[in-house]
Design a protein around this motif. Structure first.
Motif: not given
Ligand SMILES: Nc1ncnc2c1ncn2[C@@H]1O[C@H](COP(=O)(O)OS(=O)(=O)O)[C@@H](OP(=O)(O)O)[C@H]1O
Length: 575
Positions: A404-406, A436-438, A450-452, A476-478
């Motif tokens: 998870y995030t954080n 990676v997102r940016s 999009d996550r995939d 990543p969260i993945a």
């Protein structure tokens, strides 16, 4: 004089059709094009240059049936392997392929028109029969798998007219056509030539075997390795050719020549041995070595050998009188340490000590940097192999953190980055989710698709960096298992992949979130947030290589656990 070709005439279609080349090239532009895949390209190259003489095209139904059933073309010539242009029904319909029509055959790699084929017939092969008669029928046989899983359901037969040779950019000076090799032998004054087929690196045993064969027959040696398609998992041909080049000076002065063969092997054991002998005959060789397990596909899924170790020799024996190339049969060579020599196994008395290193053992030693003794291989050959197979402590790897995030995945990733950089020896790449997102995925959102895509991109970058020998840390969260698995598969083609599940409970991640993202998600300001209104598929024990939890342990402990894992795998030795 070199050996006469199979069927009496070398079908060098490039030379034959050279005067009409311009006209054929113009016509090809007006014809429907069949774009050839990798195997078809290998096949057409040897049809065009006469390596498959007496073939002048892809087999029609009569030739095909004769070859499958009786090892014979319709004209009675011995030929053991079906050479067919396989297509799917849709392609046939779309291109309007039917008897009497002409089509252009095109190279898929560079869109060049290679030949024009005049269609004799379009037929549906009995694949079951082909599998059984040609390859023995074992469903695990790679050629049987290819037949049912890759090959089109229809074959298109017909003679071809040559427009151009295939373009190669690697080892061009070593790619002799049959005509070129014949001329080369002629220039050297060689009339007796023993050809040696291989898809593996060559070591001392191979050198001893070929020299022995040549001396017995007062002949010279043609080292004729396959550089087209071999068995999946084989050492790449770039490395192998460097090995052969390194080995060549070890032959007695001028005894051997190296030529590369762009063949797509089928691993067809007995059938393949006959075919290989015919191909070498076409290249001018007078003798052909068939050793243990020639062109063998290995074991099936039940662990049984698909062919017997000397089946290929028995098959060739049967056609000895009409083959027109003398087959030199050899048992496996083995090393006798007491007399420092190699001998065929069947010539060694029982009480004499022998030494061997299997292919599997060699790969293990390359992987671990273990000793490869000089009695087994020449130092210059080992050097080439070691360059292509760096030991574990020089190989790239990817540590893929998911959570998870954080959850602490970013903090662990950053700390691991610093730790590995401190150790030195490898370049370290850090792929944090946000980076990676940016930098890579700025146009993507957070839908499942999009996550995939995002994870696929991370997997691709990680695999390329791993291939180049880097340590990659991705975080990543993945949230989805399927995309994590796909990333693992991509990376594992080039190195190790470790999935670290940062299993910090969601409540803890949320409670300690200083950026307020969970708060925003709970308030509906961020939609589709993992753990709030989007799922997280936690990795199973089987999927994760390590599970850490920063609500219990701190970041330092988690990093330490990862380092221990990498150390246990030999990846951090002596850096
Ligand atoms: N739905 C939604 N909307 C807006 N922002 C979001 C959303 N989901 C995730 N995030 C933030 O984006 C960071 C990167 O997410 P990932 O690329 O790792 O997600 S995924 O693996 O592709 O699913 C990630 O940050 P880190 O987890 O710190 O890397 C998230 O805080």
């Amino acid at each position: 004089m070199a050996n006469p070709p199979h069927g009496g005439v070398l079908k060098d279609l490039i030379a034959r059709d050279a005067p009409r080349r311009k006209q054929l090239a113009e016509e090809a532009e007006t014809l429907p094009a069949v774009v050839l895949n990798d195997r078809q390209l290998c096949d057409i190259e040897l049809i065009l240059n006469g390596g498959f003489s007496p073939l002048e095209g892809f087999m029609n139904e009569k030739d095909y049936n004769g070859v499958v059933e009786k090892n014979r073309l319709a004209d009675g010539n011995l030929f053991s392997m079906p050479i067919c242009l396989d297509l799917e029904k849709e392609d046939i319909d779309e291109l309007g392929i039917k008897a009497g029509k002409r089509v252009c055959l095109r190279d898929s790699r560079d869109d060049r028109n290679l030949a024009i084929m005049t269609i004799d017939d379009v037929y549906q092969p009995d694949k079951k029969k082909e599998a059984k008669e040609v390859f023995g029928g074992d469903p695990d046989h790679p050629a049987v798998k290819y037949l049912f899983q890759v090959s089109g359901d229809y074959y298109v037969g017909g003679k071809i007219e040559a427009i151009d040779r295939l373009m190669h950019y690697d080892y061009v000076g070593l790619r002799y056509t049959p005509a070129e090799l014949r001329l080369h032998f002629d220039k050297l004054g060689w009339s007796r030539v023993v050809a040696f087929q291989t898809r593996n690196p060559m070591h001392r045993a191979h050198r001893e075997l070929t020299v022995r064969a040549a001396r017995q027959r007062q002949a010279n040696v043609l080292i004729h390795p396959v550089v087209g398609m071999t068995k999946p998992g084989d050492i790449d041909h770039f490395t192998r050719v460097r090995v052969y080049q390194a080995l060549l000076p070890r032959y007695p002065n001028g005894m051997a020549v190296l030529g590369l063969l762009p063949l797509a092997m089928r691993m067809g054991g007995p059938r393949e041995a006959i075919w290989h002998a015919i191909i070498r005959k076409n290249h001018g060789a007078t003798h052909f070595i068939i050793g243990r397990d020639h062109a063998g596909p290995g074991k099936n899924s039940k662990g049984q050998e698909i062919y017997g170790p000397y089946d290929a020799q028995y098959a060739v024996e049967k056609y000895k009188d009409e083959l027109g190339i003398e087959v030199v049969e050899f048992q496996q060579m083995t090393y006798l340490p007491d007399s420092d020599e190699y001998r065929p196994k069947d010539e060694v008395p029982k009480e004499i000590k022998t030494l061997d290193i299997s292919g599997t053992e060699l790969r293990r030693r390359l992987r671990t940097g273990g000793d490869i003794p000089e009695w087994f291989s020449y130092p210059e050959v080992v050097k080439v192999l070691r360059e292509s197979h760096p030991p574990r402590n020089k190989q790239g790897f990817t540590v893929f953190l998911t959570g998870y995030t954080n959850s602490g995945k970013d903090a662990i990733a950053r700390a691991l980055n610093v730790t590995l950089n401190q150790q030195g020896g490898r370049s370290v790449s850090l792929l944090l989710g946000e980076t990676v997102r940016s930098e890579l995925s700025s146009e993507l959102g957070f839908s499942r698709d999009d996550r995939d895509k995002n994870i696929q991109r991370i997997g691709f970058v990680a695999s390329e960096l791993t291939r180049a020998g880097a340590a990659v840390i991705a975080a990543p969260i993945a949230p989805f298992e399927a995309s994590r698995k796909a990333a693992r598969e991509m990376v594992e083609k080039h190195g190790s992949f470790y999935l670290i599940h940062v299993d910090t409970p969601l409540e803890y991640c949320e409670k300690t979130d200083k950026r307020g993202v969970y708060k925003a998600a709970r308030a509906g300001k961020i939609k589709g947030f993992t753990g709030v209104d989007d799922p997280y598929e936690a990795p199973s024990d089987k999927e994760a290589d390590l599970v850490v939890d920063v609500s219990h342990d701190n970041v330092r402990t988690a990093v330490h656990q990862i380092v221990l894992l990498l150390e246990a795998e030999g990846l951090l030795d002596q850096l």
